[in-house]
Design a protein around this motif. Structure first.
Motif, PDB file in Angstrom:
ATOM      1  N   PRO A  45      56.813 -57.238  13.755  1.00 17.09           N
ATOM      2  CA  PRO A  45      56.344 -57.049  12.692  1.00 17.09           C
ATOM      3  C   PRO A  45      56.893 -56.940  11.469  1.00 17.09           C
ATOM      4  O   PRO A  45      58.040 -55.595  11.162  1.00 17.09           O
TER       5      PRO A  45
ATOM      6  N   ILE B 274      50.796 -46.576  12.762  1.00 15.25           N
ATOM      7  CA  ILE B 274      50.165 -48.382  12.606  1.00 15.25           C
ATOM      8  C   ILE B 274      51.558 -48.313  12.226  1.00 15.25           C
ATOM      9  O   ILE B 274      51.592 -49.848  13.534  1.00 15.25           O
ATOM     10  N   ALA B 275      52.375 -48.703  11.773  1.00 14.67           N
ATOM     11  CA  ALA B 275      53.345 -49.451  11.882  1.00 14.67           C
ATOM     12  C   ALA B 275      54.308 -48.980  13.151  1.00 14.67           C
ATOM     13  O   ALA B 275      54.445 -50.718  13.958  1.00 14.67           O
ATOM     14  N   MET B 276      54.143 -47.844  13.825  1.00 16.95           N
ATOM     15  CA  MET B 276      54.977 -48.247  15.479  1.00 16.95           C
ATOM     16  C   MET B 276      54.339 -48.791  16.333  1.00 16.95           C
ATOM     17  O   MET B 276      54.425 -49.121  17.733  1.00 16.95           O
TER      18      MET B 276
ATOM     19  N   GLY C 249      50.471 -44.307   7.512  1.00 17.71           N
ATOM     20  CA  GLY C 249      50.517 -45.498   7.295  1.00 17.71           C
ATOM     21  C   GLY C 249      52.235 -45.920   8.756  1.00 17.71           C
ATOM     22  O   GLY C 249      52.003 -47.060   8.990  1.00 17.71           O
ATOM     23  N   MET C 250      53.005 -44.703   8.941  1.00 13.25           N
ATOM     24  CA  MET C 250      53.831 -45.072   9.596  1.00 13.25           C
ATOM     25  C   MET C 250      53.619 -44.762  11.016  1.00 13.25           C
ATOM     26  O   MET C 250      54.590 -45.422  12.020  1.00 13.25           O
TER      27      MET C 250
ATOM     28  N   PHE D  51      55.904 -54.880   8.701  1.00 13.37           N
ATOM     29  CA  PHE D  51      55.976 -53.507   8.359  1.00 13.37           C
ATOM     30  C   PHE D  51      55.991 -52.708   9.172  1.00 13.37           C
ATOM     31  O   PHE D  51      57.180 -51.955   8.478  1.00 13.37           O
ATOM     32  N   THR D  52      56.996 -52.884  10.616  1.00 11.65           N
ATOM     33  CA  THR D  52      57.498 -52.058  11.026  1.00 11.65           C
ATOM     34  C   THR D  52      58.673 -51.629  10.851  1.00 11.65           C
ATOM     35  O   THR D  52      59.117 -51.373  11.043  1.00 11.65           O
TER      36      THR D  52
ATOM     37  N   VAL E 189      59.724 -50.184   8.192  1.00  9.12           N
ATOM     38  CA  VAL E 189      59.420 -48.527   8.569  1.00  9.12           C
ATOM     39  C   VAL E 189      61.152 -47.778   8.781  1.00  9.12           C
ATOM     40  O   VAL E 189      61.099 -47.015   8.888  1.00  9.12           O
TER      41      VAL E 189
ATOM     42  N   GLU F 263      61.879 -47.158  18.507  1.00 13.46           N
ATOM     43  CA  GLU F 263      63.140 -48.935  18.734  1.00 13.46           C
ATOM     44  C   GLU F 263      63.405 -48.661  19.579  1.00 13.46           C
ATOM     45  O   GLU F 263      63.651 -49.726  19.685  1.00 13.46           O
TER      46      GLU F 263
ATOM     47  N   LEU G  95      52.116 -51.030  16.239  1.00 12.13           N
ATOM     48  CA  LEU G  95      51.370 -52.688  15.596  1.00 12.13           C
ATOM     49  C   LEU G  95      52.000 -53.798  17.065  1.00 12.13           C
ATOM     50  O   LEU G  95      51.479 -54.287  17.318  1.00 12.13           O
TER      51      LEU G  95
ATOM     52  N   ILE H 166      60.285 -41.922  15.384  1.00 14.43           N
ATOM     53  CA  ILE H 166      60.642 -42.978  15.150  1.00 14.43           C
ATOM     54  C   ILE H 166      61.637 -43.873  15.542  1.00 14.43           C
ATOM     55  O   ILE H 166      61.668 -44.980  16.562  1.00 14.43           O
TER      56      ILE H 166
END
Length: 416
Positions: free
Chosen positions: A219, A403-405, A400-401, A221-222, A225, A208, A407, A204
């Motif tokens: 977003p 998807i967060a990346m 989930g992680m 959610f992102t 995370v 970033e 988005l 991650i």
């Protein structure tokens, strides 16, 4: 006179303790042979080898492992294997002392080998087998020793040892099934947590850097995370130390707080599916252990004293002590079992039938067979049942992680 002889033998053993020697020699054909043997000194070992037709060329004490003794403990499985070996040799007519010497020579675990050598020395000094085993209460519990004592008293030690071996093997199989039921989901969850930690610490932060280069708003959610990732990168060492300290603290308190251990045991028994597996396992162990001791001729009250620890459950062990107290004042076993409100109605009824028919041990063996099969079936069903839930769990955490990346990437692509 016999006591004085035993004391002299014990003193001699303390002065000349047995050691393990490695040797190299040639037989009558000139073939080089190697092996290990226990003895009091090198000269006696050489003399024993010559009697066997071997000319020793090199004899020395067995060197200790570089990093301490291998096999620092003696496992329950090793005791089960030993039980089968000694039972087989006794049935074949091999004397006890010789049987122990043969079994000890084939051991890879030094602790196990030393224990068997000490057993042999005790018996050579005049002790009975159950008295010699009393020197090792951790490896040979009260149940084991009582059964051996009953076999020695009745003159059927070989038969009792064979029964003990079968019992130990069944208990190890049952323990394996329980471990399978608990180990599978725990392992998958642990792997999911490790994979998540790796993503948070190594993967991650790379995303970033890419997001910052675009300067786009991320977003919510992102952002959550990414915040978790920053925290893991900055404090991973503190989290790791905290987890290790927490585990050791919990184990320390657990071992020294019986009330906590009993509470956790009750909670485990109340869990869906897994709790039923633990219930069935405890009933199976209770029934088989009681049947075995009762069949060997151990009085019922005395048998119940050894049954509790064999159930593998603190709750059932406490209930067994209450059953023992009720039986000791004259209650029938089935009534005492009903009072603790733990055993299924079928078990209580079958026990009552066994008592009335004078075949309590036979009926208890049938109960044990039934519940062991129930454990087997439930564990297989549990594995199949947990697989979809585990897949969903991993998908939610890891997916989930991911998807967060992705988005922000979709958002950036939409603005281009």
């Amino acid at each position: 006179m016999a006591t004085a002889t035993a004391k002299k033998a014990s003193t001699a053993r303390q002065i000349n303790p047995l050691q393990t020697y490695v040797w190299v020699g040639k037989d009558k054909r000139g073939v080089v042979m190697r092996g290990e043997v226990t003895g009091k000194n090198i000269n006696l070992v050489k003399a024993d080898l010559r009697r066997q037709g071997i000319v020793p060329t090199k004899v020395g004490t067995k060197p200790k492992p570089l990093f301490g003794e291998a096999g620092s403990t003696i496992s329950a499985r090793e005791i089960a294997v030993f039980s089968r070996q000694i039972a087989t040799m006794m049935k074949a007519g091999v004397p006890m002392v010789q049987s122990l010497e043969i079994i000890a020579s084939g051991q890879k675990n030094p602790r196990m080998q030393k224990m068997l050598t000490d057993l042999k020395s005790e018996i050579e000094g005049g002790s009975s087998l159950h008295e010699a085993m009393g020197k090792f209460p951790v490896q040979f519990d009260l149940l084991y020793r009582n059964l051996v004592k009953a076999g020695e008293s009745a003159g059927v030690l070989d038969t009792v040892l064979d029964t003990i071996a079968t019992y130990k093997e069944r208990m190890e199989v049952l323990k394996g099934k329980i471990k399978k039921a608990l180990f599978y989901p725990a392992t998958v969850i642990a792997v999911a947590i490790i994979v998540s930690a790796v993503l948070l610490v190594f993967v991650i932060p790379q995303f970033e850097v890419v997001f910052k280069s675009y300067g786009a708003d991320l977003p919510a959610f992102t952002l959550i995370v990414v915040g978790a990732s920053r925290f893991m990168v900055a404090w991973w060492w503190a989290i790791l130390i905290g987890l290790i300290a927490g585990v050791f603290t919990f184990l320390y308190i657990y071992k020294r707080t019986p009330a906590l251990a009993e509470w956790l045991d009750r909670m485990m028994l109340k869990l869906p599916v897994i709790g039923q597996v633990l219930h069935n396992s405890a009933v199976a162990r209770f029934s088989r252990t009681l049947a075995l001791t009762f069949k060997a001729g151990v009085p019922l009250v005395e048998a119940l004293e050894t049954v509790g620890p064999a159930t593998g459950s603190i709750v059932y062990e406490k209930a067994t002590r209450r059953i023992r107290d009720d039986v000791s004042v004259g209650y029938p076993l089935n009534i005492a079992m009903r009072q603790v409100n733990l055993f299924p109605a079928m078990v209580v009824q079958m026990t009552a039938i066994g008592e009335e028919a004078g075949a309590l041990d036979t009926m208890l063996f049938k109960i044990a067979d039934f519940y062991e099969q129930e454990v087997d079936n439930t564990v297989d069903a549990l594995t199949s049942l947990l697989e979809p839930f585990i897949i969903v769990f991993i998908g939610v955490i890891v997916g989930g992680m991911v998807i967060a990346m992705y988005l922000p990437i979709f958002k950036i692509a939409a603005t281009i």
